[in-house]
Every structure is written in C-alpha cells, then in structure tokens.
Design an enzyme around this catalytic site. Structure first.
Site, mmCIF file in Angstrom:
data_model
loop_
_atom_site.group_PDB
_atom_site.id
_atom_site.type_symbol
_atom_site.label_atom_id
_atom_site.label_comp_id
_atom_site.label_asym_id
_atom_site.label_seq_id
_atom_site.Cartn_x
_atom_site.Cartn_y
_atom_site.Cartn_z
ATOM 1 N N HIS A 159 0.868 -1.177 0.000
ATOM 2 C CA HIS A 159 0.000 0.000 0.000
ATOM 3 C C HIS A 159 0.904 1.227 0.000
ATOM 4 O O HIS A 159 1.754 1.384 0.882
ATOM 5 C CB HIS A 159 -0.913 0.031 1.219
ATOM 6 N N CYS A 160 0.720 2.082 -0.974
ATOM 7 C CA CYS A 160 1.583 3.262 -1.132
ATOM 8 C C CYS A 160 0.829 4.515 -0.697
ATOM 9 O O CYS A 160 -0.168 4.894 -1.307
ATOM 10 C CB CYS A 160 2.026 3.398 -2.589
ATOM 11 N N ILE A 161 1.309 5.149 0.376
ATOM 12 C CA ILE A 161 0.630 6.352 0.865
ATOM 13 C C ILE A 161 0.813 7.524 -0.093
ATOM 14 O O ILE A 161 0.024 8.480 -0.062
ATOM 15 C CB ILE A 161 1.123 6.741 2.273
ATOM 16 N N TRP A 162 1.819 7.461 -0.962
ATOM 17 C CA TRP A 162 2.045 8.547 -1.911
ATOM 18 C C TRP A 162 0.957 8.608 -2.979
ATOM 19 O O TRP A 162 0.767 9.650 -3.611
ATOM 20 C CB TRP A 162 3.408 8.406 -2.584
ATOM 21 N N ASN A 165 -3.376 4.515 -2.527
ATOM 22 C CA ASN A 165 -3.921 3.340 -3.193
ATOM 23 C C ASN A 165 -2.974 2.173 -2.976
ATOM 24 O O ASN A 165 -1.791 2.363 -2.670
ATOM 25 C CB ASN A 165 -4.081 3.602 -4.694
#
Length: 310
Positions: A159-162, A165
C-alpha cells in the site's frame, strides 16, 4: 464492556496522510517547475545561440518527462489494483479439462481450509485453499488483504501512501513507470540546478538574485537530490522484483522456496507486468491484445514454472 481496540482499524487513518502526500507531490512539482523552467532555463533563451538552444532542449525534455510522470501518477492513483470477484471460488485446472463444474465451496470455515475432491477412481486431497475472514471470500493466488484499504488486493505489492492506493496486479506497471519517470525528472532537475547550487553563496553575496529566488533554487535542488537518491534505490529494488516475478510481500516466502514457482524467466516475468507490445512499454497503457492474452494482467491466474511439482 469491551475495551479492546482493533489496531487494524487505525490503519485506515493512513488514507488521510495519503491525501496530504498528493498535495506534497504537487507542491514539489510546482516548486521544481518554477526553479528549473522559470528561474534557470527561461533567462538563457535570449542568450547566445548555443545557450538558447540548450535551454530550449532542457525545457522540452523537462515537460516531456513531466507529462509521462503525471500521466503515470494519475493512473496509479485512480486505477483499481485488482479486487477479488464476489463469491470467488478456486476451480482446479483438471475440472476445466474434463468438463467438471466442481469448485471449492465459498463458505469454508477458516482462514485456510483444505478441500477434498473425489474422482471416479479415487479421492485426491488438494492443497489448502486460502480464505479471507475479513472479506468473507476466497483468496486467489498471490492475493493479500490490505488493512488500510480494508479489502483483498490481487497480486498485492504494497500500500503506497504517496498514491493513496494499493499497488497490485492491475496498476503495478503504472506504479513502476511513475517511480521511473520521477527518478528521471528529479535527476534532470538536480543536474540543471547544480550550477546554481554551486554558485549559491556567491550569488547571495553579490545579491544577483532575490532572497526568495535563492531560497527556491536551494530548496528545489536539495529536494530533487534527496528524491533522486532515494528513488534510485527504489528503482533497483523493483527492477530486481520485476525480473524475478516477486512482489514486496512475497520476498520472505521466496527466500524459503528452493525455486520460486512464479519465476518463469526474465522475459516472461517482464511481459506479465508490461505486456508484449514494445510500443506500450513506456506508457501507462495496455494493448487490447495483451489484456486478452496475458491473464496475469488481470491478477487471477499466473503461469508457474514447468519444473515445479504438483
């Protein structure tokens, strides 16, 4: 009174942080644009022929990479990484070959339940079928539950907080392109701003630039250098994962295996993410032919090594 707190529910708060990260990304792009295009390159367009041509070339290159970066970023943010279909059931390959409609029941009672299928000759025990108690649904191969998104994601990488998504089967290519083009853009910005950074203290002494422009140039250089160095490590890591057909969450599992079952050769590993059409490799797009002929792009079915035992 139940005072127990579910720590996984707290993970959903990271989505708020993700929206802040989107604003941060846009802010860094705007800062870099002002420092590179407006302050550094644009003033040289009216100088000598070589200086003017070189600055014009840098501006064109900057915008070209920026368009690809932004395009990839939008795609990875808004593209569904892959969700498990409702009432998903594992159908053994033999059933398709023999025309048998037998499937694994959906309402298996534990996280991992065994399934026994009967044939006309004997009874064969199949491998355990993964099942997610959170989603109350089956888990296809390489699928994992994300506590932040609160759902199972097909071929989940992380899961990429940047991008607010998950990165999974259906947007992994877009994520890799976003990382790659961001690395190129920040490296380009660093090289363009390097002379200004070297002359930073001299410029400040001679007051050739306003304090505000000096601060913008200095900050843009430091940020782009930091991102370029960190993204270089990220590019190397994900290139290694891509060529071995491994996700970030599968690294530990792969270390325990004698042979990684999904590693079918570098070329095929690459094509399972980027497709076979070379003209689409550098764009966040897939050809209709690849979407039709490469099941791995949909995240439900993956080829395995031919030398792996059943």
């Amino acid at each position: 009174m139940d005072l127990m707190i579910n720590p996984f529910r707290l993970c959903s708060g990271l989505k708020v942080l993700g929206y802040f990260m989107i604003v941060l990304v846009l802010s860094i792009i705007a800062l870099s644009y002002y420092a590179v295009v407006i302050l550094t390159c644009a003033p040289h367009l009216l100088h000598s022929r070589f200086s003017s041509f070189f600055s014009f070339f840098l501006i064109i290159l900057f915008h070209f990479v920026l368009v690809l970066l932004t395009w990839s970023y939008i795609m990875v943010v808004f593209r569904d990484p892959g969700s498990v279909p409702d009432n998903w059931k594992l159908v053994p390959a033999e059933d398709f070959e023999e025309g048998n409609s037998t499937t694994i029941p959906r309402n298996v009672g534990s996280e991992i339940s065994a399934s026994t299928l009967s044939s006309s000759d004997a009874t064969e025990t199949r491998p355990a079928v993964p099942y997610c108690n959170h989603c109350q649904n089956g888990k296809p191969p390489r699928c994992h539950h994300c506590s932040i998104c609160n759902r199972c994601v097909l071929k989940m990488d992380h899961h990429c907080i940047w991008v607010v998504n998950c990165v999974g089967a259906r947007n992994y290519k877009f994520f890799l392109l976003f990382v790659f083009y961001t690395f190129l853009e920040t490296t380009l910005n660093t090289l363009v701003l390097l002379p200004s950074f070297i002359n930073f203290f001299q410029a400040a002494k001679n007051h050739s630039l306003s304090p505000g422009n000096l601060a913008v140039t200095f900050l843009a250089f430091v940020l782009n250098l930091a991102f370029a160095l960190s993204l270089l490590c990220f590019v190397i890591m994900h290139t290694s994962l891509l060529l071995s057909n491994t996700t970030s969450v599968e690294v530990y599992e792969k270390k325990k295996a004698v042979r990684w079952r999904y590693d079918v050769g570098r070329k095929r590993n690459f094509e399972q993410v980027f497709g076979t059409k070379k003209m689409f490799w550098f764009f966040p797009l897939f050809s209709e032919e690849d979407l039709k002929n490469i099941p791995a792009l949909h995240g439900l079915d993956f080829p395995t090594r031919s030398d792996m035992g059943e």
